[in-house]
Design an enzyme around this catalytic site. Structure first.
Site, PDB file in Angstrom:
ATOM      1  N   GLU A 119       0.825  -1.203   0.000  1.00  0.00           N
ATOM      2  CA  GLU A 119       0.000   0.000   0.000  1.00  0.00           C
ATOM      3  C   GLU A 119       0.867   1.264   0.000  1.00  0.00           C
ATOM      4  OE1 GLU A 119      -4.159  -0.552   1.801  1.00  0.00           O
ATOM      5  OE2 GLU A 119      -3.199   0.814   3.198  1.00  0.00           O
ATOM      6  N   HIS A 131       7.381 -26.957  -1.434  1.00  0.00           N
ATOM      7  CA  HIS A 131       6.724 -28.040  -2.170  1.00  0.00           C
ATOM      8  C   HIS A 131       5.576 -27.511  -3.023  1.00  0.00           C
ATOM      9  CE1 HIS A 131       8.943 -31.247   0.049  1.00  0.00           C
ATOM     10  NE2 HIS A 131       9.105 -30.215   0.867  1.00  0.00           N
ATOM     11  N   LYS A 169     -14.036   0.690  -4.360  1.00  0.00           N
ATOM     12  CA  LYS A 169     -15.149   1.147  -3.516  1.00  0.00           C
ATOM     13  C   LYS A 169     -16.169   1.904  -4.351  1.00  0.00           C
ATOM     14  CE  LYS A 169     -12.349   1.773   0.645  1.00  0.00           C
ATOM     15  NZ  LYS A 169     -11.761   2.750   1.562  1.00  0.00           N
TER      16      LYS A 169
HETATM   17  O1  PA5 Z   1      -3.500   1.481   5.926  1.00  0.00           O
HETATM   18  C1  PA5 Z   1      -4.606   1.958   5.732  1.00  0.00           C
HETATM   19  O2  PA5 Z   1      -4.824   3.166   5.860  1.00  0.00           O
HETATM   20  C2  PA5 Z   1      -5.784   1.082   5.354  1.00  0.00           C
HETATM   21  O3  PA5 Z   1      -5.410  -0.242   5.256  1.00  0.00           O
HETATM   22  C3  PA5 Z   1      -6.869   1.187   6.390  1.00  0.00           C
HETATM   23  O4  PA5 Z   1      -6.367   0.794   7.629  1.00  0.00           O
HETATM   24  C4  PA5 Z   1      -8.061   0.303   6.030  1.00  0.00           C
HETATM   25  O5  PA5 Z   1      -8.535   0.661   4.763  1.00  0.00           O
HETATM   26  C5  PA5 Z   1      -9.177   0.474   7.043  1.00  0.00           C
HETATM   27  O6  PA5 Z   1      -9.572   1.816   7.146  1.00  0.00           O
HETATM   28  P1  PA5 Z   1     -10.389   2.317   8.390  1.00  0.00           P
HETATM   29  O7  PA5 Z   1      -9.554   2.136   9.601  1.00  0.00           O
HETATM   30  O8  PA5 Z   1     -10.677   3.753   8.111  1.00  0.00           O
HETATM   31  O9  PA5 Z   1     -11.650   1.487   8.469  1.00  0.00           O
END
Ligand code: PA5
Length: 449
Positions: free
Chosen positions: A289, A310, A424
């Site tokens: 990310e 394996h 989304k």
């Molecule tokens: O690293 C990040 O920002 C994301 O992975 C969020 O943690 C994830 O999308 C969850 O978001 P939220 O905590 O707003 O529900």
């Protein structure tokens, strides 16, 4: 202390190539400490370990004790950075078969997870279990509006209220969210839930050392003070120098960028302990990310050996030569188990009789590393003495810091995730969410049943 070994990448990138990133690394470190780089509003994690105060830790431990006294199961509702850090640490430290132990044997609540998928069968199966046990839950969402945890929380909140009444349920729900905004914050205020705050300047994937990770880890019975201490020690070590010869996070960030420049676009985290599987998942999110944007970034993947030797072993040995590996090596096991001798020796294993299984595992690790290096797969090795709260705290901070440095070296913002919104938008359009009417019309033209 955590050790980084680069001897098995030496044949693939020269020390000059690695050193050529020193300037970018130094600039990156400067940007992290002086908040001058991209995404500098999200640097709250940098000094977090040394700034966590006694009151916060003591309050989390008090809440954890209350839950331990009243629940056999603790459900952590969250997705991405709102659950992976807690799960990484809990899975690493727990008994491998805790789900098969009785509550008396385990002595602490079994931690289960929800809100990290949209599977109806998964949630229904969870309800089957929760019907029969005392439980409590935490709902973790910084934004408070993420669909997956919101759906799970709606279901489990109703379930808890049916089971314990509104007052009973209130005492079993802890919300971890923004300090002042969002639907979850508003609901918590309306319902009177105990809350903890996700700081504004810490993104989900860097939040494991906030209550987001610390509360579930403490409920599971693990020592959050030692986890934080490991992180503090690593924070101090990495702050001392930006030199790649003195700072292991700087070296790792520089060397992986050098490998990337040489066409190694996939990094596989390799471990030989199945209980580190979710540590890999946490790392995959952190690096994927943070770095995967603007058409750039190393693709983070993971294997658990020797199991995956394996299955994926063949590809890693002889497939496309775009891979490098980072072996997360554990020097000492927590338990003793030796291979017994047998008179018949039908399986021809007497030559290793009397040896610890861990010794065989270590030989498998060395053998695999050498084979993969021969197959043109460079190998980093990051070793910790054992899987403890302290070592995991070190690893967490090491990887967070290296990720920020590596991201800045790559020239991207390591603290945003604009690409996460695309699915989304489509999902809301398909579901007919109010406000998405135009998108709904457009997307319907694209899907012909
Ligand atoms: O690293 C990040 O920002 C994301 O992975 C969020 O943690 C994830 O999308 C969850 O978001 P939220 O905590 O707003 O529900």
């Amino acid at each position: 202390m955590l050790k980084l070994s680069i001897e098995n990448i030496a044949g693939f990138v020269s020390s000059d190539e690695i050193s050529s990133f020193q300037k970018a690394i130094t600039n990156g470190q400067h940007a992290i400490f002086n908040k001058t780089g991209q995404g500098s509003d999200f640097l709250g994690w940098v000094n977090l370990p040394s700034e966590i105060d006694e009151d916060t830790i003591a309050d989390i431990e008090k809440t954890a004790s209350y839950i331990q006294a009243h629940a056999e199961i603790f459900v952590v509702i969250g997705i991405g950075g709102s659950y992976l850090g807690a799960r990484a640490v809990i899975e690493a430290l727990k008994h491998n078969f805790d789900f098969a132990q009785s509550h008396d044997e385990r002595q602490k609540p079994l931690v289960l997870y929800a809100g990290q998928n949209l599977s109806q069968d998964y949630l229904s199966d969870l309800l089957d279990i929760l019907n029969k046990r005392d439980y409590a839950l935490t709902v973790i969402s910084k934004s408070g509006t993420t669909t997956e945890p919101a759906v799970a929380f709606r279901i489990l909140r109703n379930h808890l209220e049916d089971k314990y009444g509104k007052d009973g349920a209130r005492r079993r729900i802890i919300a971890i969210t923004d300090k002042s905004e969002g639907a979850l914050k508003q609901l918590s205020l309306n319902e009177g839930y105990k809350t903890y705050v996700v700081p504004d300047d810490i993104g989900g994937r860097y939040s494991v050392l906030t209550p987001v990770g610390l509360l579930p880890i403490s409920v599971a019975g693990f020592d959050i003070r030692m986890l934080v201490k490991g992180a503090v020690d690593m924070q101090r070590k990495l702050a001392q120098s930006s030199s790649i010869n003195e700072n292991p996070a700087a070296m790792y960030a520089a060397a992986r960028n050098a490998l990337y420049q040489n066409g190694k676009v996939i990094e596989i985290m390799v471990n030989y302990q199945p209980n580190l599987c979710f540590f890999t998942e946490w790392w995959k999110q952190l690096y994927g990310e943070s770095e995967g944007k603007e058409g750039k970034g190393i693709f983070p993947a993971g294997v658990v050996n020797t199991t995956d030797l394996h299955s994926m072993g063949q590809y890693i040995q002889e497939g496309e030569r775009k891979i490098f590996e980072t072996v997360l090596s554990v020097e000492n096991p927590q338990k003793n188990l030796r291979i017994p001798s047998e008179t018949g020796n039908l399986d021809k294993l007497n030559f290793i009789a009397g040896k610890e299984i861990h010794f065989v595992n270590q030989m498998a690790e060395i053998a695999t590393t050498l084979a993969h290096v021969d197959g043109q797969v460079p190998n980093f090795r990051i070793s910790i003495p054992e899987v403890t709260e302290y070592s995991l705290g070190q690893l967490i901070y090491f990887y967070e810091f290296a990720c920020a440095l590596s991201g800045y070296t790559l020239g991207i913002n390591p603290f945003d995730q604009p690409g996460v919104e695309a699915y989304k938008k489509n999902m809301f359009a398909l579901l007919g969410k109010p406000g998405f009417e135009k998108e709904t019309e457009e997307i319907k033209k694209r899907i012909k049943e």
